[in-house]
Enzyme design. Structure first.
Site, PDB file in Angstrom:
ATOM      1  N   ARG A  66     140.682   2.703 -42.389  1.00  0.00           N
ATOM      2  CA  ARG A  66     139.423   3.110 -41.755  1.00  0.00           C
ATOM      3  C   ARG A  66     139.677   4.043 -40.564  1.00  0.00           C
ATOM      4  NH1 ARG A  66     135.113  -0.068 -38.342  1.00  0.00           N
ATOM      5  NH2 ARG A  66     133.232   1.097 -38.865  1.00  0.00           N
ATOM      6  N   HIS A  70     137.864   7.674 -39.830  1.00  0.00           N
ATOM      7  CA  HIS A  70     137.164   8.002 -38.589  1.00  0.00           C
ATOM      8  C   HIS A  70     137.837   9.164 -37.867  1.00  0.00           C
ATOM      9  CE1 HIS A  70     134.361   4.370 -37.812  1.00  0.00           C
ATOM     10  NE2 HIS A  70     134.587   4.489 -39.099  1.00  0.00           N
ATOM     11  N   ASN A  97     132.980   2.777 -32.878  1.00  0.00           N
ATOM     12  CA  ASN A  97     134.340   2.305 -33.104  1.00  0.00           C
ATOM     13  C   ASN A  97     134.555   0.901 -32.563  1.00  0.00           C
ATOM     14  OD1 ASN A  97     136.649   1.821 -31.125  1.00  0.00           O
ATOM     15  ND2 ASN A  97     135.354   3.270 -30.094  1.00  0.00           N
ATOM     16  N   HIS A 197     135.990   0.180 -49.370  1.00  0.00           N
ATOM     17  CA  HIS A 197     135.322  -1.077 -48.997  1.00  0.00           C
ATOM     18  C   HIS A 197     135.697  -2.215 -49.944  1.00  0.00           C
ATOM     19  CE1 HIS A 197     132.026   1.101 -46.431  1.00  0.00           C
ATOM     20  NE2 HIS A 197     133.243   1.197 -45.914  1.00  0.00           N
TER      21      HIS A 197
HETATM   22  C1  HEM Z   1     130.396   6.120 -47.261  1.00  0.00           C
HETATM   23  C2  HEM Z   1     130.090   5.937 -45.989  1.00  0.00           C
HETATM   24  C3  HEM Z   1     130.668   4.820 -45.180  1.00  0.00           C
HETATM   25  C4  HEM Z   1     129.968   3.983 -44.383  1.00  0.00           C
HETATM   26  C5  HEM Z   1     128.482   4.025 -44.136  1.00  0.00           C
HETATM   27  C6  HEM Z   1     130.907   3.041 -43.833  1.00  0.00           C
HETATM   28  C7  HEM Z   1     130.567   2.033 -42.948  1.00  0.00           C
HETATM   29  C8  HEM Z   1     131.397   0.994 -42.608  1.00  0.00           C
HETATM   30  C9  HEM Z   1     131.013  -0.119 -41.781  1.00  0.00           C
HETATM   31  C10 HEM Z   1     129.647  -0.292 -41.130  1.00  0.00           C
HETATM   32  C11 HEM Z   1     132.059  -0.971 -41.729  1.00  0.00           C
HETATM   33  C12 HEM Z   1     132.124  -2.318 -41.037  1.00  0.00           C
HETATM   34  C13 HEM Z   1     132.623  -2.212 -39.647  1.00  0.00           C
HETATM   35  C14 HEM Z   1     132.557  -3.524 -38.950  1.00  0.00           C
HETATM   36  O1  HEM Z   1     131.469  -3.993 -38.665  1.00  0.00           O
HETATM   37  O2  HEM Z   1     133.603  -4.123 -38.691  1.00  0.00           O
HETATM   38  C15 HEM Z   1     133.120  -0.389 -42.496  1.00  0.00           C
HETATM   39  C16 HEM Z   1     134.351  -0.949 -42.671  1.00  0.00           C
HETATM   40  C17 HEM Z   1     135.392  -0.323 -43.335  1.00  0.00           C
HETATM   41  N1  HEM Z   1     135.370   0.941 -43.855  1.00  0.00           N
HETATM   42 FE1  HEM Z   1     133.747   2.092 -44.114  1.00  0.00          FE
HETATM   43  N2  HEM Z   1     132.148   3.318 -44.291  1.00  0.00           N
HETATM   44  C18 HEM Z   1     132.060   4.407 -45.118  1.00  0.00           C
HETATM   45  C19 HEM Z   1     133.101   5.036 -45.740  1.00  0.00           C
HETATM   46  C20 HEM Z   1     134.426   4.649 -45.613  1.00  0.00           C
HETATM   47  C21 HEM Z   1     135.551   5.441 -46.035  1.00  0.00           C
HETATM   48  C22 HEM Z   1     135.476   6.838 -46.609  1.00  0.00           C
HETATM   49  C23 HEM Z   1     136.664   4.698 -45.780  1.00  0.00           C
HETATM   50  C24 HEM Z   1     138.112   5.043 -45.989  1.00  0.00           C
HETATM   51  C25 HEM Z   1     138.551   5.868 -46.913  1.00  0.00           C
HETATM   52  C26 HEM Z   1     136.224   3.439 -45.234  1.00  0.00           C
HETATM   53  C27 HEM Z   1     137.021   2.378 -44.920  1.00  0.00           C
HETATM   54  C28 HEM Z   1     136.601   1.195 -44.375  1.00  0.00           C
HETATM   55  C29 HEM Z   1     137.446   0.022 -44.241  1.00  0.00           C
HETATM   56  C30 HEM Z   1     138.862  -0.120 -44.769  1.00  0.00           C
HETATM   57  C31 HEM Z   1     136.691  -0.927 -43.562  1.00  0.00           C
HETATM   58  C32 HEM Z   1     137.155  -2.321 -43.131  1.00  0.00           C
HETATM   59  C33 HEM Z   1     137.702  -2.237 -41.731  1.00  0.00           C
HETATM   60  C34 HEM Z   1     138.388  -3.484 -41.235  1.00  0.00           C
HETATM   61  O3  HEM Z   1     138.373  -4.519 -41.897  1.00  0.00           O
HETATM   62  O4  HEM Z   1     138.982  -3.423 -40.137  1.00  0.00           O
HETATM   63  N3  HEM Z   1     134.862   3.462 -45.111  1.00  0.00           N
HETATM   64  N4  HEM Z   1     132.686   0.819 -43.017  1.00  0.00           N
HETATM   65  C1  LIG Z   2     140.134  -0.584 -30.777  1.00  0.00           C
HETATM   66  C2  LIG Z   2     139.429  -0.024 -29.615  1.00  0.00           C
HETATM   67  O1  LIG Z   2     139.955   0.727 -28.850  1.00  0.00           O
HETATM   68  N1  LIG Z   2     138.139  -0.370 -29.522  1.00  0.00           N
HETATM   69  C3  LIG Z   2     137.320   0.075 -28.421  1.00  0.00           C
HETATM   70  C4  LIG Z   2     136.064   0.736 -28.927  1.00  0.00           C
HETATM   71  O2  LIG Z   2     135.131   0.975 -27.935  1.00  0.00           O
HETATM   72  C5  LIG Z   2     134.761  -0.143 -27.139  1.00  0.00           C
HETATM   73  C6  LIG Z   2     133.752   0.315 -26.115  1.00  0.00           C
HETATM   74  O3  LIG Z   2     132.655   0.898 -26.738  1.00  0.00           O
HETATM   75  C7  LIG Z   2     136.007  -0.766 -26.470  1.00  0.00           C
HETATM   76  O4  LIG Z   2     135.641  -1.931 -25.746  1.00  0.00           O
HETATM   77  C8  LIG Z   2     137.004  -1.139 -27.549  1.00  0.00           C
HETATM   78  O5  LIG Z   2     138.203  -1.611 -26.956  1.00  0.00           O
END
Ligand code: HEM
Ligand SMILES: CC(=O)N[C@H]1CO[C@H](CO)[C@@H](O)[C@@H]1O
Ligand SMILES: *[C@@H]1O[C@H](CO)[C@@H](O)[C@H](O)[C@H]1NC(C)=O
Length: 329
Positions: A66, A70, A97, A197
């Site tokens: 992710r 980003h 983030n 995802h």
């Molecule tokens: C298509 C549009 C996308 C949207 C709207 C989106 C949105 C999100 C959101 C809201 C989360 C949850 C964050 C949280 O609350 O912790 C998430 C997690 C994640 N996204 Fe996306 N994402 C998108 C595309 C992508 C793409 C292109 C990738 C990588 C190629 C990606 C990889 C991930 C991964 C791996 C997580 C899990 C992160 C973790 O467990 O630390 N996403 N995404």
């Molecule tokens: C991983 C990381 O650096 N997260 C930061 C993202 O932004 C918030 C503030 O908006 C920080 O508190 C987190 O440490």
């Protein structure tokens, strides 16, 4: 002796430059063997650091993947997301983030340190992140692919540049297409990349709207499988602790596979932006294809990751090669 070594190094550098100019033409000037002469072991070193980190905590895998996304969508793939700021106004400090897991940052920082100890001042943090993003996919059982290299690290990292550059989980297919198109990615790329995802977690607030306040006539989004909706309500009651996060792929959360697309067909897409890929007729046939043919998904994912990795890259003498990924030189 020294003279001979110097001459050889100049020749190697010339060869690299020639390769970059010819092979890299029209592709953001990235090439697979960019460090062949200057840091030939870079991919082995990064993989070792990634594997060590993954063995300590699996969160490394989704966090790093992710982080790459980003980074690339804001300011281009230039490691701008990793810059730390005392003032709290760098890219990583943007509200979007809040949920970027620290293990992704840690992976890149450690891998870069390992690389620096062998080839100081040569490999960009942006390239280390691109390699690490591939390696975590492989570590989770996903497909192996070659990564194009030669990115330089950016000189700008601002929280204010994040808003409007990252997709929202409430987006529909048209909005997703528009945002991905701005980064030179097609609908097919967007559908394939959403397959990321299949790994990782989401906090409850990112989809609570689908459970409690969907529309005037229904609290729950009718496109959600009712059993899955009930499970989500149990895991994420209203006013839940904001730190609670749930698996995005409830079936195989630690495997990079095509089950994400099977979930969409079953009404088990977690975000509006996930489920929309199946409910929207323009993307539905691709979802069906990826759900039934893992090879098609893998192929499209690889192609899309390589394209994602070219977004807004700095090359040549643009930017810099950061020494410490968290700080400008
Ligand atoms: C298509 C549009 C996308 C949207 C709207 C989106 C949105 C999100 C959101 C809201 C989360 C949850 C964050 C949280 O609350 O912790 C998430 C997690 C994640 N996204 Fe996306 N994402 C998108 C595309 C992508 C793409 C292109 C990738 C990588 C190629 C990606 C990889 C991930 C991964 C791996 C997580 C899990 C992160 C973790 O467990 O630390 N996403 N995404
Ligand atoms: C991983 C990381 O650096 N997260 C930061 C993202 O932004 C918030 C503030 O908006 C920080 O508190 C987190 O440490
Ligand atoms: C998209 O591609 C065009 C043409 O190759 C290029 O000029 C532009 O910089 C690219 N945009 C991004 C965000 O990479």
């Amino acid at each position: 002796m020294a003279e001979e070594a110097r001459r050889r190094s100049i020749i190697y550098r010339l060869i690299t430059v020639v390769m970059v100019v010819f092979i890299g033409k029209g592709h953001g000037q990235l090439v697979e063997n960019f460090y062949a002469a200057t840091c030939p072991a870079v991919e082995i070193i990064v993989k070792q650091a990634v594997d060590t980190k993954v063995s300590q905590t699996f969160t490394t895998v989704p966090a790093t993947l992710r982080l790459f996304f980003h980074d690339c969508f804001v300011e281009g793939c230039d490691a701008s997301v990793i810059i730390a700021s005392p003032n709290g106004d760098a890219e990583k400090d943007a509200p979007d983030n809040l949920s970027l897991a620290g293990d992704g940052f840690d992976t890149v920082i450690k891998a870069k340190q390992a690389v620096e100890s062998v080839c100081p001042g040569v490999v960009s943090c942006a390239d280390v992140l691109a390699i690490a993003a591939r390696d975590v996919v492989v570590a989770a059982g996903g497909p192996l692919f070659n990564v194009q290299l030669g990115r330089r690290d950016g000189l700008v990292s601002k929280a204010s540049r994040v808003a409007g550059n990252l997709p929202s989980p409430t987006f529909g297919v048209n909005q997703l297409n528009t945002m991905f198109a701005r980064h030179n990615l097609t609908e097919l790329d967007m559908i394939a990349l959403s397959g990321a995802h299949t790994l990782g977690f989401s906090h409850c607030n990112r989809f609570a709207n689908r459970l409690y306040s969907f529309s005037p006539t229904s609290n729950v989004d009718p496109s959600l499988n009712p059993t899955y909706a009930q499970q989500l309500i149990n895991d994420c009651p209203q006013n839940v602790d904001p730190n609670v996060a749930i698996n995005m792929d409830p079936g195989t959360p630690t495997t990079f596979d095509n089950v994400y697309y099977q979930n969409l067909i079953a009404g088990k897409g977690l975000f509006t932006s996930d489920q929309a890929l199946f409910t929207d007729s323009s993307s539905q046939s691709t979802v069906n294809d990826f759900a039934n043919n893992p090879a098609d998904f893998n192929q499209a994912f690889i192609a899309a990751m390589r394209k994602l990795g070219q977004t807004g890259v700095k090359t040549g003498n643009q930017g810099e090669i950061r020494k410490d990924c968290t700080a400008f030189n």
